[in-house]
Design an enzyme around this catalytic site. Structure first.
Site, PDB file in Angstrom:
ATOM      1  N   SER A 227      29.561   9.756 -47.655  1.00 45.36           N
ATOM      2  CA  SER A 227      28.424   9.820 -46.759  1.00 45.36           C
ATOM      3  C   SER A 227      27.848  11.246 -46.728  1.00 45.36           C
ATOM      4  O   SER A 227      27.547  11.816 -47.763  1.00 45.36           O
ATOM      5  CB  SER A 227      28.859   9.363 -45.375  1.00 45.36           C
ATOM      6  OG  SER A 227      27.748   9.118 -44.579  1.00 45.36           O
ATOM      7  N   ASP A 502      25.167  -1.058 -48.577  1.00 39.42           N
ATOM      8  CA  ASP A 502      25.294   0.047 -47.631  1.00 39.42           C
ATOM      9  C   ASP A 502      23.945   0.345 -46.970  1.00 39.42           C
ATOM     10  O   ASP A 502      22.953   0.561 -47.665  1.00 39.42           O
ATOM     11  CB  ASP A 502      25.782   1.277 -48.410  1.00 39.42           C
ATOM     12  CG  ASP A 502      26.112   2.467 -47.522  1.00 39.42           C
ATOM     13  OD1 ASP A 502      25.839   2.404 -46.309  1.00 39.42           O
ATOM     14  OD2 ASP A 502      26.641   3.454 -48.059  1.00 39.42           O
TER      15      ASP A 502
END
Ligand SMILES: *[C@@H]1O[C@H](CO)[C@@H](O)[C@H](O)[C@H]1NC(C)=O
Ligand SMILES: *[C@@H]1O[C@H](CO)[C@@H](O)[C@H](O)[C@H]1NC(C)=O
Ligand SMILES: *[C@@H]1O[C@H](CO)[C@@H](O)[C@H](O)[C@H]1NC(C)=O
Ligand SMILES: *[C@@H]1O[C@H](CO)[C@@H](O)[C@H](O)[C@H]1NC(C)=O
Ligand SMILES: *[C@@H]1O[C@H](CO)[C@@H](O)[C@H](O)[C@H]1NC(C)=O
Ligand SMILES: *[C@@H]1O[C@H](CO)[C@@H](O)[C@H](O)[C@H]1NC(C)=O
Length: 580
Positions: A227, A502
């Site tokens: 991330s 995602d």
């Protein structure tokens, strides 16, 4: 205190941490994993007031040693690593520079602070790599499980490497300051943090391993991050290539985006069809009903959702986004993943008999469902019932709904507030990621169009009072991030691993807006089918039990990392001294 939607960001994340520590006791022996901590970073929900209350409850529970009872819908279930593993891995501290930037000098100039890390050298063989896992915008102790299972352990074992977990400045216990006032936050930039990692790699002497040459001058250093931490891994490799021999950037959000409405696109496109269609039509209907500006209709609507005491309409619709953040909390590993999204969809596609006040609403919306109003309303009532049972109940007794779901108050700047404040500051200054409805009315939306950037960025104007030496800009300077390559960022021995489902994919090099790339061992570029947020980070003690896609990505990561390490060893100088 209330909160603000997007602050939810941090809030949600915090919750994660909560969940983490809560479950700890019960699962002390499990190999933990936690994981999506980070991302929750920007999960578009939990208001500050709610965040704080859930956190408090969690602390109370922790004190009792009880398992978490707080149903935090936005977080993956995580197990607390800090209790379970603190006996296994000693907490270490590195003397880090308070500032790497001459324009923002520390005082005194070369002041240092203690930056936390943990390492595991059980697999180490001379010539092996040092693999640093970035703690990202979380308390890094939550990632300790990865020393024992998951990507860090897998790579260390495969390469004879040392696994290191490195905490980010301004998170967990690694603070260069004593409070989080706007002035005190001036040392918190992505670049300062990327430099922390480099300075660490260039100077660390691992306790007990002093007889090895293990700085980045003499050993191959590899960077892993997920991330935001993934973006840092990518920036580190491309900006400090002499320090980092290679990097794996997982779900790496290399592009900062102010209006990140596309967060919901992977959910809209991959979620169960009927559920998504209902969310679109329900959101439009809610906007229409609120648009009447009729007190009776508005309060009937809010009551149907169990949120009758939420004063602001925007705070009300923001609360409805809370279940959507559970999409990101999904994980292939049941021990850490949340199944709440599926339950949410299952429940809203069923019919519920409208209760009394709902009947009144029905008459207000007759024209929305000319053909079968009763049936359509029954679905709408199911949505209301779900929110009533699962969202409004997050607000504990003794707090008003405005205190839980409101978005006007962002106070507090002690180090304790890091759980919401540090990432919020990064968002407001550099990253953006304000999550709401698309501003283009022609684009479908699964959330209310009242959730504009104006509203979702409110926190930035309310939480950071200008100081004497620092203030938050009126809009985040995304150029400060995007100048490093954005969607185009690439480098030898820099891998991008993403998840096809995602919500953050639109900020990664796998974004539909990015150019297509080839996948090679030199520049790996891999998409996990059905994957969500950095699904490769976690692993099982028994890899045979991992799903096929996860075994595959781990196998591929081992293969290219082994090749990279061999390239380094083949330079032939590592055993005789400095290789550069
Ligand atoms: C700070 O550190 C730098 C580099 O080590 C050194 O050159 C400089 O003299 C130091 N400054 C002070 C005020 O100690
Ligand atoms: C925050 O910390 C700084 C530096 O220690 C200090 O000067 C300042 O007074 C503190 N601010 C507040 C409001 O406590
Ligand atoms: C470490 O590097 C120094 C020179 O930089 C060299 O003399 C020494 O032998 C090395 N030690 C090991 C254990 O490789
Ligand atoms: C809403 O406010 C009323 C009046 O203050 C109070 O009696 C009621 O318990 C509140 N309901 C909820 C769910 O907070
Ligand atoms: C939602 O609430 C219902 C009713 O209380 C409960 O059975 C269900 O487990 C909840 N779902 C989630 C995901 O929390
Ligand atoms: C934004 O960041 C870039 C790159 O660091 C810098 O050149 C520019 O001056 C900044 N813009 C503003 C408005 O501060």
């Amino acid at each position: 205190m209330r909160s603000c939607e997007r602050r939810a960001t941090s809030v949600a994340r915090v919750l994660l941490a909560l969940a983490l520590s809560g479950a700890a006791a019960a699962f002390r022996d499990q190999t933990a994993l936690n994981h999506n901590l980070d991302l929750v970073k920007n999960v578009p929900v939990l208001p500050l007031g709610l965040h704080r209350r859930l956190r408090q409850q969690q602390h109370d529970l922790d004190d009792d040693g009880a398992r978490t009872a707080v149903a935090d819908p936005t977080t993956q279930l995580v197990f607390d690593a800090s209790n379970a593993m603190k006996d296994d891995y000693e907490t270490r501290y590195f003397d880090q520079r308070v500032s790497h930037d001459l324009d923002v000098p520390a005082s005194p100039v070369n002041a240092t602070f203690k930056q936390r890390y943990w390492f595991d050298a059980q697999y180490y063989k001379p010539g092996g790599p040092v693999i640093l896992l970035d703690g990202g915008e979380t308390d890094a102790s939550e990632r300790m499980p990865f020393l024992r299972q998951g990507i860090l352990q897998i790579l260390a074992q495969a390469t004879g490497g040392i696994g290191v977990i490195f905490e980010h400045r301004y998170y967990g216990e690694s603070f260069p300051v004593t409070n989080l006032s706007t002035d005190s936050l001036r040392f918190l930039t992505t670049m300062q943090s990327v430099r922390d990692s480099a300075h660490f790699a260039e100077n660390i002497k691992f306790p007990g391993l002093e007889h090895y040459n293990l700085t980045s001058r003499d050993a191959p250093w590899l960077y892993y991050g997920g991330s935001y931490g993934g973006a840092k891994a990518a920036f580190a490799r491309s900006l400090f290539p002499k320090t980092w021999w290679g990097a794996i950037a997982s779900s790496a959000v290399t592009t900062a985006i102010e209006d990140y409405w596309e967060y919901y696109e992977p959910i809209r496109k991959n979620g169960p069809t009927e559920c998504i269609k209902l969310l679109e039509s329900h959101s439009a209907l809610i906007d229409k009903l609120l648009g009447f500006n009729n007190d009776f209709i508005t309060s009937s609507l809010k009551n149907l959702f169990g949120l009758g005491n939420v004063t602001s309409d925007v705070d009300f619709v923001n609360a409805l986004t809370i279940p959507l953040s559970t999409w990101q909390a999904r994980n292939w590993d049941r021990e850490v993943g949340s199944t709440a999204f599926a339950e949410f969809c299952d429940s809203i596609v069923t019919n519920t008999t409208p209760s009394e006040p709902a009947e009144h609403l029905l008459s207000a919306v007759q024209d929305a469902w000319p053909s079968n109003p009763g049936q359509a309303f029954a679905k709408f009532a199911s949505y209301g019932a779900y929110i009533k049972a699962n969202v409004s109940t997050l607000c504990p007794d003794g707090a008003t709904q405005d205190e839980c779901f409101g978005s006007d108050v962002y106070d507090g700047f002690s180090l304790e507030d890091a759980s919401w404040r540090s990432w919020s500051y990064q968002v407001c200054t550099e990253w953006g990621y304000f999550i709401g409805a698309p501003s283009d009315a022609d684009k479908p939306s699964i959330v209310s169009r009242l959730l504009t950037t104006e509203h979702t960025s409110k926190l930035c104007r309310l939480a950071f009072e200008p100081g004497k030496r620092n203030s938050v800009p009126s809009r985040p300077n995304v150029t400060a991030i995007n100048q490093w390559g954005s969607f185009d960022l690439e480098y030898d021995r820099l891998a991008f691993i993403d998840g096809a489902e995602d919500p953050w994919i639109y900020a990664t090099p796998h974004s539909p807006h990015a150019r297509k790339r080839r996948d090679t061992n030199k520049k790996p570029f891999k998409l996990i089918k059905g994957g969500v947020h950095h699904w490769d980070e976690n692993g099982l003690v028994d890899p045979e039990r991992e799903p096929k896609e996860i075994r595959k990505i781990h196998r591929e990561e081992v293969e290219f990392v082994k090749q990279w390490v061999k390239e380094w060893q083949d330079r032939g100088k590592w055993h005789t001294g400095p290789w550069r």
